[in-house]
Motif scaffolding. Sequence first.
Motif, PDB file in Angstrom:
ATOM      1  N   THR A  75       8.208   6.851 -69.558  1.00 12.76           N
ATOM      2  CA  THR A  75       9.053   5.698 -69.866  1.00 12.76           C
ATOM      3  C   THR A  75      10.177   5.543 -68.846  1.00 12.76           C
ATOM      4  OG1 THR A  75      10.251   7.093 -71.457  1.00 12.76           O
ATOM      5  CG2 THR A  75       8.573   5.602 -72.344  1.00 12.76           C
ATOM      6  N   VAL A  76      10.849   6.654 -68.528  1.00 14.52           N
ATOM      7  CA  VAL A  76      11.914   6.546 -67.525  1.00 14.52           C
ATOM      8  C   VAL A  76      11.312   6.243 -66.155  1.00 14.52           C
ATOM      9  CG1 VAL A  76      12.045   9.000 -66.868  1.00 14.52           C
ATOM     10  CG2 VAL A  76      14.074   7.578 -66.708  1.00 14.52           C
ATOM     11  N   GLY A  77      10.101   6.738 -65.908  1.00 10.26           N
ATOM     12  CA  GLY A  77       9.429   6.407 -64.649  1.00 10.26           C
ATOM     13  C   GLY A  77       9.119   4.927 -64.536  1.00 10.26           C
ATOM     14  N   THR A  78       8.727   4.320 -65.666  1.00 10.20           N
ATOM     15  CA  THR A  78       8.442   2.882 -65.682  1.00 10.20           C
ATOM     16  C   THR A  78       9.675   2.069 -65.330  1.00 10.20           C
ATOM     17  OG1 THR A  78       6.662   3.090 -67.305  1.00 10.20           O
ATOM     18  CG2 THR A  78       7.745   0.946 -67.147  1.00 10.20           C
ATOM     19  N   THR A  79      10.774   2.314 -66.036  1.00 15.73           N
ATOM     20  CA  THR A  79      11.987   1.508 -65.816  1.00 15.73           C
ATOM     21  C   THR A  79      12.652   1.853 -64.483  1.00 15.73           C
ATOM     22  OG1 THR A  79      13.272   3.114 -67.129  1.00 15.73           O
ATOM     23  CG2 THR A  79      12.387   1.198 -68.284  1.00 15.73           C
ATOM     24  N   MET A  80      12.571   3.116 -64.062  1.00 11.21           N
ATOM     25  CA  MET A  80      13.177   3.506 -62.788  1.00 11.21           C
ATOM     26  C   MET A  80      12.459   2.844 -61.619  1.00 11.21           C
ATOM     27  SD  MET A  80      13.708   7.347 -61.184  1.00 11.21           S
ATOM     28  CE  MET A  80      14.231   7.988 -62.780  1.00 11.21           C
ATOM     29  N   ALA A  81      11.122   2.851 -61.660  1.00 10.49           N
ATOM     30  CA  ALA A  81      10.355   2.215 -60.594  1.00 10.49           C
ATOM     31  C   ALA A  81      10.589   0.708 -60.583  1.00 10.49           C
ATOM     32  CB  ALA A  81       8.873   2.520 -60.759  1.00 10.49           C
ATOM     33  N   ASP A  82      10.628   0.094 -61.766  1.00  9.55           N
ATOM     34  CA  ASP A  82      10.868  -1.345 -61.841  1.00  9.55           C
ATOM     35  C   ASP A  82      12.269  -1.693 -61.338  1.00  9.55           C
ATOM     36  OD1 ASP A  82       8.363  -1.851 -62.829  1.00  9.55           O
ATOM     37  OD2 ASP A  82       8.982  -1.898 -64.927  1.00  9.55           O
ATOM     38  N   PHE A  83      13.235  -0.847 -61.646  1.00 10.17           N
ATOM     39  CA  PHE A  83      14.605  -1.086 -61.181  1.00 10.17           C
ATOM     40  C   PHE A  83      14.677  -1.036 -59.660  1.00 10.17           C
ATOM     41  CE2 PHE A  83      18.821   0.644 -59.981  1.00 10.17           C
ATOM     42  CZ  PHE A  83      19.614  -0.414 -60.413  1.00 10.17           C
ATOM     43  N   ALA A  84      14.033  -0.022 -59.076  1.00  7.83           N
ATOM     44  CA  ALA A  84      14.049   0.105 -57.615  1.00  7.83           C
ATOM     45  C   ALA A  84      13.297  -1.040 -56.947  1.00  7.83           C
ATOM     46  CB  ALA A  84      13.450   1.450 -57.206  1.00  7.83           C
ATOM     47  N   ASP A  85      12.136  -1.379 -57.495  1.00 11.02           N
ATOM     48  CA  ASP A  85      11.281  -2.394 -56.872  1.00 11.02           C
ATOM     49  C   ASP A  85      11.841  -3.800 -57.043  1.00 11.02           C
ATOM     50  OD1 ASP A  85       9.502  -0.464 -56.063  1.00 11.02           O
ATOM     51  OD2 ASP A  85       8.221  -0.662 -57.820  1.00 11.02           O
ATOM     52  N   ARG A  86      12.314  -4.110 -58.253  1.00 10.43           N
ATOM     53  CA  ARG A  86      12.660  -5.492 -58.575  1.00 10.43           C
ATOM     54  C   ARG A  86      14.160  -5.766 -58.551  1.00 10.43           C
ATOM     55  NH1 ARG A  86       8.387  -5.517 -63.693  1.00 10.43           N
ATOM     56  NH2 ARG A  86       6.532  -5.127 -62.417  1.00 10.43           N
ATOM     57  N   SER A  87      14.961  -4.891 -59.134  1.00 12.47           N
ATOM     58  CA  SER A  87      16.404  -5.130 -59.179  1.00 12.47           C
ATOM     59  C   SER A  87      17.072  -4.843 -57.840  1.00 12.47           C
ATOM     60  CB  SER A  87      17.047  -4.287 -60.283  1.00 12.47           C
ATOM     61  OG  SER A  87      16.539  -4.635 -61.552  1.00 12.47           O
ATOM     62  N   LEU A  88      16.694  -3.722 -57.210  1.00 16.37           N
ATOM     63  CA  LEU A  88      17.295  -3.361 -55.928  1.00 16.37           C
ATOM     64  C   LEU A  88      16.612  -4.054 -54.758  1.00 16.37           C
ATOM     65  CD1 LEU A  88      17.930   0.481 -56.380  1.00 16.37           C
ATOM     66  CD2 LEU A  88      19.510  -1.423 -56.752  1.00 16.37           C
ATOM     67  N   GLY A  89      15.430  -4.626 -55.012  1.00 18.30           N
ATOM     68  CA  GLY A  89      14.736  -5.346 -53.957  1.00 18.30           C
ATOM     69  C   GLY A  89      14.091  -4.468 -52.913  1.00 18.30           C
ATOM     70  N   ILE A  90      13.867  -3.196 -53.242  1.00 16.57           N
ATOM     71  CA  ILE A  90      13.238  -2.292 -52.281  1.00 16.57           C
ATOM     72  C   ILE A  90      11.779  -2.658 -52.055  1.00 16.57           C
ATOM     73  CG2 ILE A  90      12.587   0.123 -51.883  1.00 16.57           C
ATOM     74  CD1 ILE A  90      15.079   0.944 -53.396  1.00 16.57           C
ATOM     75  N   GLY A  91      11.153  -3.191 -53.092  1.00 15.83           N
ATOM     76  CA  GLY A  91       9.742  -3.557 -52.986  1.00 15.83           C
ATOM     77  C   GLY A  91       8.833  -2.401 -53.343  1.00 15.83           C
ATOM     78  N   TYR A  92       7.577  -2.729 -53.604  1.00 10.44           N
ATOM     79  CA  TYR A  92       6.639  -1.703 -54.025  1.00 10.44           C
ATOM     80  C   TYR A  92       6.364  -0.678 -52.933  1.00 10.44           C
ATOM     81  CZ  TYR A  92       5.703  -4.819 -57.961  1.00 10.44           C
ATOM     82  OH  TYR A  92       5.823  -5.609 -59.074  1.00 10.44           O
ATOM     83  N   VAL A  93       6.200  -1.143 -51.705  1.00  4.20           N
ATOM     84  CA  VAL A  93       5.906  -0.214 -50.610  1.00  4.20           C
ATOM     85  C   VAL A  93       7.093   0.704 -50.362  1.00  4.20           C
ATOM     86  CG1 VAL A  93       5.355  -0.001 -48.168  1.00  4.20           C
ATOM     87  CG2 VAL A  93       4.260  -1.792 -49.533  1.00  4.20           C
ATOM     88  N   GLY A  94       8.286   0.116 -50.250  1.00  2.00           N
ATOM     89  CA  GLY A  94       9.476   0.926 -50.016  1.00  2.00           C
ATOM     90  C   GLY A  94       9.730   1.891 -51.159  1.00  2.00           C
ATOM     91  N   GLY A  95       9.577   1.411 -52.395  1.00  2.00           N
ATOM     92  CA  GLY A  95       9.778   2.283 -53.543  1.00  2.00           C
ATOM     93  C   GLY A  95       8.779   3.418 -53.579  1.00  2.00           C
ATOM     94  N   SER A  96       7.515   3.119 -53.262  1.00  6.48           N
ATOM     95  CA  SER A  96       6.489   4.158 -53.258  1.00  6.48           C
ATOM     96  C   SER A  96       6.768   5.210 -52.187  1.00  6.48           C
ATOM     97  CB  SER A  96       5.105   3.539 -53.024  1.00  6.48           C
ATOM     98  OG  SER A  96       4.763   2.661 -54.080  1.00  6.48           O
ATOM     99  N   LEU A  97       7.217   4.773 -51.007  1.00  9.68           N
ATOM    100  CA  LEU A  97       7.515   5.725 -49.940  1.00  9.68           C
ATOM    101  C   LEU A  97       8.690   6.628 -50.303  1.00  9.68           C
ATOM    102  CD1 LEU A  97       7.066   3.448 -46.790  1.00  9.68           C
ATOM    103  CD2 LEU A  97       5.559   5.293 -47.564  1.00  9.68           C
ATOM    104  N   ILE A  98       9.723   6.050 -50.908  1.00 13.61           N
ATOM    105  CA  ILE A  98      10.881   6.852 -51.322  1.00 13.61           C
ATOM    106  C   ILE A  98      10.470   7.869 -52.386  1.00 13.61           C
ATOM    107  CG2 ILE A  98      13.106   6.769 -52.523  1.00 13.61           C
ATOM    108  CD1 ILE A  98      13.590   4.069 -51.146  1.00 13.61           C
ATOM    109  N   LEU A  99       9.695   7.415 -53.362  1.00 13.55           N
ATOM    110  CA  LEU A  99       9.274   8.310 -54.441  1.00 13.55           C
ATOM    111  C   LEU A  99       8.331   9.392 -53.934  1.00 13.55           C
ATOM    112  CD1 LEU A  99       8.817   5.579 -57.154  1.00 13.55           C
ATOM    113  CD2 LEU A  99      10.447   7.473 -57.252  1.00 13.55           C
TER     114      LEU A  99
END
Length: 248
Positions: A75-99
């Motif tokens: 659950t925290v992984g779901t909201t954390m990834a969504d926050f990074a990808d959508r709220s911070l604007g990092i995007g899916y690729v950037g978020g995946s690389l950071i994670l």
Amino acid sequence: MNKIPAVTLSFWVIKIAATTLGETGGDAVSMTMNLGYALSTIIFFGIFIAAMMAQIRAKAFHPFLYWTVIVATTTVGTTMADFADRSLGIGYVGGSLILFALLMASLAAWRFAMGSVSVTRIDTPKAERFYWVTILFSNTLGTALGDFLADSGPGYEGGALVFAGALALIAAAYYFTSLSRTLLFWAAFILTRPLGATVGDILTKPLDQGGLNLSRFASSAVIALFMVTYILVTGRKAGSHAALPKQP
């Protein structure tokens, strides 16, 4: 005493159900309740810390406590990834690389501190802390990967098929090759997360987005009931945490 369940087929069934519950439950709080990704992440992270500490302090294996921590990471992984990808604007690729970098750093720190990242036995508080932090990063990475693939063209059904196929290849590698069981375990553990995420999206997304438009809360309740029933029937024994299943 080992405080983790035996890795059998039942383990992976419950793991996929837990990741699906993490997706529907995380979205229910952040989207349906409209709390947003940041606040939802704070809430779920607090639940994760509390559950993890209870698990570490426990003197024996308690299946419902163990799987509560797993669900908390999803659950925290779901909201954390969504926050990074959508709220911070990092995007899916950037978020995946950071994670991915965080996951590799966690594994490197684990190996440096313990001499190995083998998950055959997790029976000390120090090993458990590394274990749960690594699981948190792996489940968050899996969320980002699932969203990235689903939005890149295949859709939710196509994404689920891709990840199911990848897991089938890992299972084949387990049975027919001599590849590291630790490597195969973590590969499977990461890939069950996006599989569960895409299944959760299939259940709850609107019809025009390829989903079934089911209630997030109702879906979460049904999945949770399935998990409880399945654990009562099959998943109450501790065991070695080595790799993919050999028996149900």
